[in-house]
Design a protein around this motif. Sequence first.
Motif, PDB file in Angstrom:
ATOM      1  N   VAL A  25       0.828  -1.138  -0.164  1.00 52.95           N
ATOM      2  CA  VAL A  25       0.410   0.260   0.052  1.00 52.95           C
ATOM      3  C   VAL A  25       0.950   1.216   0.210  1.00 52.95           C
ATOM      4  O   VAL A  25       0.819   2.170  -0.516  1.00 52.95           O
ATOM      5  N   LEU A  26       1.359   1.030   0.695  1.00 53.18           N
ATOM      6  CA  LEU A  26       2.495   2.462   1.084  1.00 53.18           C
ATOM      7  C   LEU A  26       3.476   2.818  -0.253  1.00 53.18           C
ATOM      8  O   LEU A  26       4.715   3.474  -0.554  1.00 53.18           O
ATOM      9  N   GLU A  27       4.098   1.946  -1.371  1.00 57.80           N
ATOM     10  CA  GLU A  27       4.759   1.473  -2.718  1.00 57.80           C
ATOM     11  C   GLU A  27       4.485   2.319  -3.609  1.00 57.80           C
ATOM     12  O   GLU A  27       4.879   2.351  -4.537  1.00 57.80           O
ATOM     13  N   SER A  28       2.908   2.352  -3.483  1.00 60.85           N
ATOM     14  CA  SER A  28       2.182   2.638  -4.464  1.00 60.85           C
ATOM     15  C   SER A  28       2.234   4.262  -4.662  1.00 60.85           C
ATOM     16  O   SER A  28       1.888   4.889  -3.511  1.00 60.85           O
ATOM     17  N   PRO A  29       1.675   4.717  -5.594  1.00 63.22           N
ATOM     18  CA  PRO A  29       2.540   6.555  -5.906  1.00 63.22           C
ATOM     19  C   PRO A  29       0.939   7.414  -5.216  1.00 63.22           C
ATOM     20  O   PRO A  29       1.604   8.144  -4.487  1.00 63.22           O
ATOM     21  N   GLU A  30       0.122   6.738  -4.728  1.00 69.60           N
ATOM     22  CA  GLU A  30      -0.988   7.151  -4.194  1.00 69.60           C
ATOM     23  C   GLU A  30      -0.045   7.536  -2.937  1.00 69.60           C
ATOM     24  O   GLU A  30      -1.048   8.879  -2.129  1.00 69.60           O
ATOM     25  N   HIS A  31       0.265   6.896  -2.146  1.00 68.51           N
ATOM     26  CA  HIS A  31       0.817   6.728  -0.979  1.00 68.51           C
ATOM     27  C   HIS A  31       2.163   6.787  -0.626  1.00 68.51           C
ATOM     28  O   HIS A  31       2.637   7.007  -0.040  1.00 68.51           O
ATOM     29  N   ALA A  32       2.633   7.882  -1.666  1.00 69.59           N
ATOM     30  CA  ALA A  32       3.694   8.236  -1.538  1.00 69.59           C
ATOM     31  C   ALA A  32       4.432   9.400  -0.688  1.00 69.59           C
ATOM     32  O   ALA A  32       5.322   9.310  -0.286  1.00 69.59           O
ATOM     33  N   PHE A  33       3.235  10.009   0.279  1.00 69.42           N
ATOM     34  CA  PHE A  33       3.606  10.829   1.223  1.00 69.42           C
ATOM     35  C   PHE A  33       2.540  10.212   2.543  1.00 69.42           C
ATOM     36  O   PHE A  33       2.406  11.112   3.001  1.00 69.42           O
ATOM     37  N   GLY A  34       1.973   9.167   2.409  1.00 71.69           N
ATOM     38  CA  GLY A  34       1.932   8.930   3.216  1.00 71.69           C
ATOM     39  C   GLY A  34       0.293   8.279   3.513  1.00 71.69           C
ATOM     40  O   GLY A  34      -0.389   8.451   2.432  1.00 71.69           O
ATOM     41  N   LEU A  35      -0.333   7.659   4.170  1.00 66.42           N
ATOM     42  CA  LEU A  35      -1.821   7.686   4.219  1.00 66.42           C
ATOM     43  C   LEU A  35      -2.950   8.382   4.310  1.00 66.42           C
ATOM     44  O   LEU A  35      -2.241   9.328   5.310  1.00 66.42           O
ATOM     45  N   PRO A  36      -3.726   8.590   4.213  1.00 64.69           N
ATOM     46  CA  PRO A  36      -5.074   9.481   4.855  1.00 64.69           C
ATOM     47  C   PRO A  36      -4.909   9.597   6.269  1.00 64.69           C
ATOM     48  O   PRO A  36      -4.416   7.599   6.368  1.00 64.69           O
ATOM     49  N   GLU A  37      -5.936  10.491   6.691  1.00 63.70           N
ATOM     50  CA  GLU A  37      -5.955   9.553   7.914  1.00 63.70           C
ATOM     51  C   GLU A  37      -6.758   8.584   8.486  1.00 63.70           C
ATOM     52  O   GLU A  37      -6.503   8.202   9.743  1.00 63.70           O
ATOM     53  N   ASP A  38      -8.441   8.202   7.581  1.00 62.67           N
ATOM     54  CA  ASP A  38      -8.782   7.470   8.156  1.00 62.67           C
ATOM     55  C   ASP A  38      -8.103   6.450   7.951  1.00 62.67           C
ATOM     56  O   ASP A  38      -8.111   5.546   8.897  1.00 62.67           O
ATOM     57  N   GLU A  39      -6.904   6.467   6.880  1.00 66.57           N
ATOM     58  CA  GLU A  39      -6.537   4.727   6.195  1.00 66.57           C
ATOM     59  C   GLU A  39      -5.676   4.236   7.893  1.00 66.57           C
ATOM     60  O   GLU A  39      -5.795   3.631   7.663  1.00 66.57           O
TER      61      GLU A  39
END
Length: 717
Positions: free
Chosen positions: A97-111
């Motif tokens: 999950v963290l290696e996907s480009p969408e989460h390059a700067f971390g997870l959204p707060e809810d997740e």
Amino acid sequence: MQSTVNYLWHTEDLLGQGATASVYKARNKKSGELVAVKVFNTASYMRPREVQVREFEVLRKLHHPNIVKLFAVEETGPSRQKVLVMEYCSSGSLLSVLESPEHAFGLPEDEFLVVLRCVVAGMNHLRENGIVHRDIKPGNIMRLVGEDGQSIYKLTDFGAARELDDDEKFVSVYGTEEYLHPDMYERAVLRKPQQKAFGVTVDLWSIGVTLYHAATGSLPFIPFGGPRRNKEIMHRITTEKPAGAIAGTQRRENGPLEWSYTLPITCQLSMGLQSQLVPILANILEVEQAKCWGFDQFFAETSDILQRVVVHVFSLSQAVLHHVYIHAHNTIAIFLEAVYEQTSVAPRHQEYLFEGHPRMLEPSLSAQHIAHTTASRPLALYSAASTTPTGLAFRDPTLDIPKFVPKVDLQGDYNTAKGMLGAGYQALRLARTLLDAQELVLRGLHWAVEVLQTTCRRTLEVTRTALLFLSSSLGTDRLGNVAGRPETQELREAAELRSRLRTLAEVLSRCSQNITETQKGLSSLSAELVKNRDQVHEDRSIQQIGCCLDKMHLIYKQFKKARMRPGLGYNEEQIHKLDKVNFSHLAKRLLQVFQEESVQKYQAALVTHGQRMRMVHETRNHLRLVGCSVAACNTEAQGAQESLSKILDWLSHQLLRDIREGAQTSPPPIAPYPSPAPADLVLHMQELCEEMKLLAFDLQDNNRVIERLRGVPSPDV
């Protein structure tokens, strides 16, 4: 194909691989149910017998929703390799999950909160059973999606786990180096001899690094060149870290170490959550085991976060959305203090609107009385103290975009594309946040204007009512009925009182005109706000950025496949080069839209919002002054009417006494109308007294309305 008695799998369906085992996706031969099988290799059997069976024994002991289930222990055919049959998590690991480009700067707060809740619950179950994991990391936290669409994270890979009580120590070293406690790192990675024993708190260090990684998208301790290229500096960073610091970086070769005591600005977590999380990270990322928190305190502090509710507050004075974490059993006074910590707006200056209406928050009541809010339906905070809106602070994504090198480097091109795509997704999130902020600004300001308009209408109604009674009173000069009497002190006072009432009527008339003009200004502002909201809804910058990202993602997927190949043919290489050019053009276009359509419009809207906020603040103060003036006029008019009524009562009694005693009245003055008969004069005086009493009563009632109006919440209540 490989199989056991009840399960089969293909070696191409590899889910993960370690030093002693490989994990594959498998199926139940009878039901077709998907499972994960962990197949141990030859190296695993070279370990001591008790180490080999430890993972089986640990898994058999654990039964928890946040720990991967063990279904069976079987063996393959002739080789008789041990196989663990476990629950299959279809959505990969937290690392994927963290290696996907969408989460390059971390997870959204809810997740992130879901991750925190699942990891804490799973670790709590481990401690209840006296087990230390010794290899906590994102790759060992599996993810699946529940029926409600929410993620569920589960701890897995108990190959290094062992039973250990809180006061016990161990000396063997396991784990992944980036997540290892510094003492274990020194022995396992740097190969330095030392006689230290380790306790259960080594898991807390690993959890701290994992949570930081989940919150930010990067590791907390990064030497120049990376953790695996500069191991000595990596060890220095973790061991020399000052108390309270949660991250350390070396930005240039042989450069100084830079410490951070907060999460980076690119993090997606709200300041409300960060303020709760950072102290936990600081106390579990503590090198000295004696100073590090124990699990009891860790569980207590993390449970405290997870038990809190979020109240969304949009500060109109800042133009920023805040997440305020409080307990449902807290008082509203505690909530107001929490808002003060994030906004610097003192509780006495905090006034709230919700869904267009003033929201009174009584400090002594429970926080459960606060309305249920969401990010799109927050409480609007209006500060009684006028300030210039600061707006959202953010880092320009263009600063985080790498550039392609001219030559073809499949791994390097993949890494560059991933970094550019990650910055693009960050730009998309920021663009949405900036657009949402504009919508909330306009909506909240519109509510404030509507409350001011309501205040105008109520004040105007009271003013006009007072004017009506004053006009009725002053319409007929009743004092003319006693004009024939000799001038006395009482008559002079009555004339002065009537003159004062006329002056008060003029003041109220000017107030009425003033309020009417204010209403026109507020109506004009309200129309502007509605027009601006329509423009925000018509904004297409989000769609344009999203379109660029979709095209970039397709090229990124090609680069991801290409990096696994040893090389490209001539034609494929030419296509690869063209894809790099196209990718760069798309990234440039994306950032151009972000800067020109999102940032510049937001900054312009922020300036306009500041001007409007000053106007609203001035109008609010002006209406308060007008309201006070109207109330003062009503109070004075009431006093004047009461005094005049007393004088007329006295004159009426004097006249009646004179008539009864047969006293002679003075000659009638020259007048444009005949003098009234004594009986008519008495009748007129009595009527005048009754009217003045009624007028005094009405003015008293008006004054009470004005006093209530003073207490009615205006836009900032």
